[in-house]
Scaffold this active site. Structure first.
Site, mmCIF file in Angstrom:
data_model
loop_
_atom_site.group_PDB
_atom_site.id
_atom_site.type_symbol
_atom_site.label_atom_id
_atom_site.label_comp_id
_atom_site.label_asym_id
_atom_site.label_seq_id
_atom_site.Cartn_x
_atom_site.Cartn_y
_atom_site.Cartn_z
ATOM 1 N N SER A 144 9.424 -5.225 5.314
ATOM 2 C CA SER A 144 8.272 -4.472 5.818
ATOM 3 C C SER A 144 8.575 -2.995 5.653
ATOM 4 O O SER A 144 9.750 -2.598 5.595
ATOM 5 C CB SER A 144 8.044 -4.793 7.304
ATOM 6 O OG SER A 144 7.119 -3.893 7.890
ATOM 7 N N TYR A 157 10.712 -4.940 16.175
ATOM 8 C CA TYR A 157 10.392 -5.387 14.818
ATOM 9 C C TYR A 157 11.064 -4.495 13.783
ATOM 10 O O TYR A 157 11.645 -4.984 12.805
ATOM 11 C CB TYR A 157 8.881 -5.380 14.635
ATOM 12 C CG TYR A 157 8.407 -5.897 13.301
ATOM 13 C CD1 TYR A 157 8.734 -7.175 12.871
ATOM 14 C CD2 TYR A 157 7.600 -5.112 12.478
ATOM 15 C CE1 TYR A 157 8.279 -7.657 11.642
ATOM 16 C CE2 TYR A 157 7.134 -5.584 11.271
ATOM 17 C CZ TYR A 157 7.476 -6.860 10.843
ATOM 18 O OH TYR A 157 7.023 -7.330 9.628
#
Length: 259
Positions: A144, A157
């Site tokens: 990501s 995250y």
């Protein structure tokens, strides 16, 4: 989930290179499975939700395989079923919550590390011998932009994806000289049916607000295109890192919205 130990190992074709895609039951994983099948790979579509895998497999001629990337026994069963492997796409992952560090849900953090980081390591470790038996291989880690940048509320995250990025970079160093390519694909905002819904514990309104006013977020097929590009380059070409964002997104925290 079906117990892998109770199911016979699937018979895989010997005429097509094998591509294993984790988290293949929906979103980027399902789109990647479809695209790699179209590129001539025989796809082993692996995930926990076997009913979805079987539907996908019937559509694209893939082999469904029940897999929990956080479970050693489950991953060992996958490795036993795939004696030779050309491509591994570590896609299983996800985000949970949007809490500041001071209010961190450590259960969420633990789960994100277990799936995104340890899951990728566990499956890669298990399938590297199958790549070497095949004679060459390609590990593609779906990370990501949160693995390269941070944003408020996203520490858990981002920390997991930073760790996954570090593992990817280290693996490339450690496998230098071996016929195994390593690619990291780091998407920005991708609108899929489940990512934000899972992040916000099923709160559909909050999940939809993530994309509100964004004219054209990425879709799963955009990332599948990138995977296909990387794994179909000539054998001497290693695409190290691809960062893909919609034009409306400059950074995790900076997105142009029309409303």
């Amino acid at each position: 989930m079906t117990n892998p130990d109770s199911a016979p190992a699937p018979t895989l074709p010997s005429s097509s290179p094998i591509a294993v895609v984790t988290g293949a039951s929906s979103g980027i994983g399902a789109a990647t499975a479809r695209r790699l099948a179209a590129e001539g790979f025989h796809v082993v579509a692996a995930a926990r939700r076997v009913d979805r895998l079987e539907k996908l497999a019937s559509e694209i001629g893939a082999t469904p395989f029940p897999l929990d990337v956080t479970d050693d026994t489950s991953v060992a069963a996958l490795a036993e079923a795939v004696p030779e492997c050309a491509v591994l796409v570590n896609n299983a992952g996800g985000a949970l919550g949007l809490d500041p560090v001071a209010e961190a849900d450590l259960g969420h953090w633990q789960r994100m590390f277990d799936v995104n980081v340890l899951g990728s390591v566990r499956v890669t470790k298990a399938l590297l011998p199958a790549m070497l038996r095949y004679g060459r291989g390609h590990v593609v880690n779906i990370t990501s932009i949160a693995g390269h940048l941070v944003y408020e509320g996203g520490a858990g995250y981002a920390a997991a994806k930073h760790a996954q990025h570090a593992v990817t970079e280290t693996l490339r160093l450690e496998l230098n000289g071996q016929p195994v390519r390593i690619t990291e694909i780091a998407p920005g905002m991708v609108k899929t049916e489940e990512f934000s819904l899972i992040r916000f514990d099923g709160d559909a309104e909050r999940a939809e607000a993530t994309y509100r006013g964004v004219a054209a977020p990425l879709v799963a097929e955009d990332i599948a295109d990138c995977v296909a590009f990387a794994v179909t380059r000539p054998a001497h070409v290693d695409v190290d890192l691809m960062v893909i964002k919609p034009i409306a997104q400059a950074a995790p925290h900076k997105v142009h919205r029309t409303v």
